[in-house]
Design a protein around this motif. Structure first.
Motif, PDB file in Angstrom:
ATOM      1  N   TRP A 166       3.787  -3.215   7.396  1.00 36.98           N
ATOM      2  CA  TRP A 166       3.456  -1.716   7.191  1.00 36.98           C
ATOM      3  C   TRP A 166       4.390  -1.285   6.143  1.00 36.98           C
ATOM      4  N   ARG A 169       2.056  -2.262   3.186  1.00 34.31           N
ATOM      5  CA  ARG A 169       0.766  -1.475   3.095  1.00 34.31           C
ATOM      6  C   ARG A 169       1.210  -0.106   2.617  1.00 34.31           C
ATOM      7  N   PHE A 175      -0.733   3.263   2.548  1.00 31.89           N
ATOM      8  CA  PHE A 175      -1.325   3.546   4.043  1.00 31.89           C
ATOM      9  C   PHE A 175      -0.007   3.455   4.967  1.00 31.89           C
ATOM     10  N   PHE A 176      -0.123   4.656   5.959  1.00 31.73           N
ATOM     11  CA  PHE A 176       0.625   4.362   7.237  1.00 31.73           C
ATOM     12  C   PHE A 176      -0.098   5.096   8.169  1.00 31.73           C
ATOM     13  N   ASP A 177       0.501   4.304   9.292  1.00 32.35           N
ATOM     14  CA  ASP A 177       0.046   5.061  10.572  1.00 32.35           C
ATOM     15  C   ASP A 177       1.287   5.295  11.383  1.00 32.35           C
TER      16      ASP A 177
END
Lengths: 212, 10
Positions: A166, A169, A175-177
């Motif tokens: 993560w 990314r 991007f991150f969730d």
């Protein structure tokens, strides 16, 4: 796909296969929490429903099918085939104390209030705590077979590698969730105490036993 | 949305 993601997935796969082989070769599931394994089967089932609706890649689909298949095979071995060796008395964690709050949280905090998204969120939250019955069982009996500790180490390593994935990314894809990251960090923290024991005891050739 | 859609991670 980056190297952390790939090694994380492979570490996860290794954990699942180590556990299956341990049970199969020893013809025994002693020391293994059936409750944790049922929770993992629920995690994979609720997360991978998109197998039926979305195709992402051959790799993605194959891994999902393998994870689900192995999870149910493990549950079958514990509760059916080698049921006589299952140590139910020590597997006394109350899973409703995990499943109910996690279900509520998934309904309250999610990216989108839709059936599939809530099930996915539920699986992410549930995975982060699904190992607790297993860790509880070890703390209750005060010991674990070495092969069981290898299983736990691979499972924890998978989560730690996903965190690096993560970070990668975020820097390279922007991007991150947040849901996946927070749950993943919680899950990794749960393994810290175990990692310490694994490095200081198991890697030095000693059996993992806790002080009375 | 910040979520992974489609969900490419396992």
């Amino acid at each position: 796909m980056n190297i952390f993601r790939l090694t994380g997935d492979l570490s996860h796969l290794a954990a699942i296969i180590i556990l299956l082989l341990k049970i199969w070769k020893s013809r025994s599931c002693a020391g293994i929490s059936g409750k944790s394994q049922i929770l993992f089967a629920i995690v994979f089932t609720t997360r991978y429903l998109d197998l039926l609706s979305t195709f992402i890649s051959l790799y993605n689909s194959c891994m999902k099918v393998i994870y689900i298949g192995c999870a149910y095979a493990t549950v079958y071995m514990i509760y059916m085939k080698f049921r006589a060796t299952y140590d139910g008395n020590h597997d006394s964690f109350r899973v409703e104390f995990l499943v109910v709050p996690v279900g509520g949280l998934a309904v309250l905090i999610n990216h989108d209030f839709s059936f599939m998204e809530i099930l996915w969120t539920f699986s992410i939250y549930l995975e982060s705590v699904a190992i607790l019955p297993q860790l509880f069982m070890i703390s209750k009996t005060g010991e674990a077979e070495t092969i069981t500790t290898h299983y736990l180490f691979c499972l924890g390593l998978y989560r730690a590698l996903y965190i690096f994935n993560w970070v990668w990314r975020f820097y390279f894809e922007g991007f991150f969730d947040l849901i996946a990251i927070v749950a993943g960090v919680v899950q990794t923290i749960l393994y810290c105490d175990f990692f310490y024991l694994y490095v200081t005891k198991v890697l030095k050739g000693k059996k993992l036993s806790l002080p009375a | 949305s910040l979520s992974i859609n489609p969900k490419d991670e396992l």
